[in-house]
Motif scaffolding. Structure first.
Motif, PDB file in Angstrom:
ATOM      1  N   ALA A  25      -0.768  -6.660   5.476  1.00 16.36           N
ATOM      2  CA  ALA A  25      -0.293  -6.193   6.954  1.00 16.36           C
ATOM      3  C   ALA A  25      -1.171  -4.861   7.514  1.00 16.36           C
ATOM      4  O   ALA A  25      -0.955  -3.907   7.124  1.00 16.36           O
ATOM      5  N   PRO A  26      -2.282  -5.298   8.255  1.00 22.76           N
ATOM      6  CA  PRO A  26      -3.209  -4.313   8.613  1.00 22.76           C
ATOM      7  C   PRO A  26      -2.543  -3.260   9.662  1.00 22.76           C
ATOM      8  O   PRO A  26      -3.313  -2.128   9.543  1.00 22.76           O
ATOM      9  N   ARG A  27      -1.248  -3.219   9.954  1.00 27.43           N
ATOM     10  CA  ARG A  27      -0.783  -2.240  10.883  1.00 27.43           C
ATOM     11  C   ARG A  27      -0.335  -1.119  10.090  1.00 27.43           C
ATOM     12  O   ARG A  27      -0.122   0.070  10.728  1.00 27.43           O
ATOM     13  N   PHE A  28      -0.092  -1.207   8.984  1.00 22.72           N
ATOM     14  CA  PHE A  28       0.530  -0.390   8.026  1.00 22.72           C
ATOM     15  C   PHE A  28      -0.444   0.341   7.008  1.00 22.72           C
ATOM     16  O   PHE A  28      -1.094  -0.645   6.641  1.00 22.72           O
ATOM     17  N   GLU A  29      -0.248   1.497   6.810  1.00 21.70           N
ATOM     18  CA  GLU A  29      -0.875   2.266   5.764  1.00 21.70           C
ATOM     19  C   GLU A  29       0.162   2.693   4.838  1.00 21.70           C
ATOM     20  O   GLU A  29       1.086   3.595   5.116  1.00 21.70           O
ATOM     21  N   VAL A  30       0.121   2.420   3.572  1.00 19.39           N
ATOM     22  CA  VAL A  30       0.982   2.979   2.401  1.00 19.39           C
ATOM     23  C   VAL A  30       0.426   4.194   2.117  1.00 19.39           C
ATOM     24  O   VAL A  30      -0.821   4.577   1.524  1.00 19.39           O
ATOM     25  N   VAL A  31       1.033   5.282   2.217  1.00 23.97           N
ATOM     26  CA  VAL A  31       0.910   6.935   1.773  1.00 23.97           C
ATOM     27  C   VAL A  31       1.020   6.761   0.194  1.00 23.97           C
ATOM     28  O   VAL A  31       2.228   6.375  -0.203  1.00 23.97           O
ATOM     29  N   GLN A  32       0.015   6.979  -0.601  1.00 19.59           N
ATOM     30  CA  GLN A  32       0.435   7.195  -2.146  1.00 19.59           C
ATOM     31  C   GLN A  32       0.068   8.409  -2.584  1.00 19.59           C
ATOM     32  O   GLN A  32      -0.572   9.068  -2.258  1.00 19.59           O
ATOM     33  N   LEU A  33       0.946   8.754  -3.599  1.00 15.72           N
ATOM     34  CA  LEU A  33       0.907  10.078  -4.302  1.00 15.72           C
ATOM     35  C   LEU A  33       0.019   9.775  -5.606  1.00 15.72           C
ATOM     36  O   LEU A  33      -0.146   8.797  -6.214  1.00 15.72           O
ATOM     37  N   ARG A  34      -0.612  10.921  -6.084  1.00 12.60           N
ATOM     38  CA  ARG A  34      -1.166  10.860  -7.455  1.00 12.60           C
ATOM     39  C   ARG A  34      -0.183  10.690  -8.580  1.00 12.60           C
ATOM     40  O   ARG A  34       1.034  11.029  -8.155  1.00 12.60           O
TER      41      ARG A  34
END
Length: 308
Positions: A25-34
């Motif tokens: 889903a290109p509109r969304f950016e998943v924020v990821q933690l280390r």
């Protein structure tokens, strides 16, 4: 500008599926933690409070703790059962009523439905609203789910037994005390005043739910029959993208309902089964416990809230 989504609990079954689907889903950016920050309250709080949406894929107690880390403006979808009947939370079943999707669209706090309650409520609520079932109806719900519905620990147990060639029971009934955390949710959102009698069973297969609710003609209002039940469901879901009311089975035909027939989708098939003399009925639902019963429902709610 992309829509930032933080998945708290992204390493679990539901979280992994949500992350995988959002990757397309290109509109969304998943924020990821280390990895070392995944259990750090300050790191999680920063990720929540700088994201547009947070999806909680955590055990109940951890989900409650996570909400306490979030600022008031953060829009949260909770996939646990911690807040499903809590004041101030909108129930994330868009098909519940004509108003529910709009309530979800405007909400800051949305609680994802449970996998079993999804099918039970989709079957019962339209019949209560139509007056075919009284709100005092004492519902009985029997359902079989794939073992993935019981979480990562049960997945490891079953798949470990399979890999080792060990025998494992084909079916395992549980909640034998007749108490289950899904019962209040079923009661409240089905529009009932009595807690349903609920018997869940785990099957030796990965995913998919088959849910049954038996009815007798004497339980229905105004001498209603199978056609009335079917018509009420069909009318309620006439414009639904994901919920379909299936045609009645023809008498004498050999047919089967497979719990895994909708796996990998967000769809639900509903059925009204009836005996020849019209005195007994069974309502049935088939859907993916990891789709409409978990990650699929969370994504459906996210798309509604984000206007995507």
């Amino acid at each position: 500008m992309s829509i930032k989504v933080f998945i708290d609990g992204a390493a679990g079954t539901t979280g992994l599926q949500i992350r995988e689907r959002l990757a397309h889903a290109p509109r969304f950016e998943v924020v990821q933690l280390r990895d070392e920050d995944r259990k750090s309250p300050p790191a999680r709080a920063q990720a929540m409070n700088t994201s547009d949406f947070t999806i909680l894929c955590l055990p109940d107690d951890a989900a409650r703790e996570a909400v306490s880390l979030a600022d008031e403006h953060v829009r949260i979808i909770d996939a646990s059962s911690a807040h499903r009947t809590s004041p101030g939370w909108v129930y994330g079943l868009p098909e519940l009523s004509a108003q529910q999707e709009e309530d979800i669209r405007q909400a800051r706090r949305v609680s994802n439905p449970g996998c079993y309650p999804t099918g039970a409520i989709l079957l019962l609520r339209p019949l209560v609203d139509a007056g075919l079932l009284p709100s005092s109806h004492q519902a009985s719900v029997f359902a079989v789910s794939g073992y993935s519905g019981a979480g990562a620990g049960m997945i490891r147990e079953y798949e470990g037994a399979h890999a080792a060639g060990e025998d494992i029971a084909p079916l395992r009934g549980y909640a034998l005390s007749l108490k289950h955390k899904h019962q209040p949710e079923m009661r409240d959102y089905a529009g009932l005043t009595c807690t349903p009698h609920f018997m869940p069973v785990l099957g030796d297969y990965a995913q998919g739910i088959l849910l049954y609710i038996p009815l007798h003609a004497s339980m229905l209002s105004d001498n209603a029959g199978a056609k009335d039940l079917h018509a009420a469901l069909a009318q309620h879901y006439a414009n639904s993208e994901y919920v379909s009311v299936q045609p009645p089975f023809e008498s004498g035909t050999t047919a089967y309902l497979r719990p895994d027939s909708l796996n990998g989708t967000n769809k639900v098939n509903l059925y009204v089964l009836a005996d020849a003399d019209g005195s007994r009925f069974t309502l049935a639902a088939v859907y993916d416990n990891l789709g409409k019963g978990a990650s699929g429902a969370a994504l459906q709610n996210l798309m509604i809230m984000a206007g995507a």
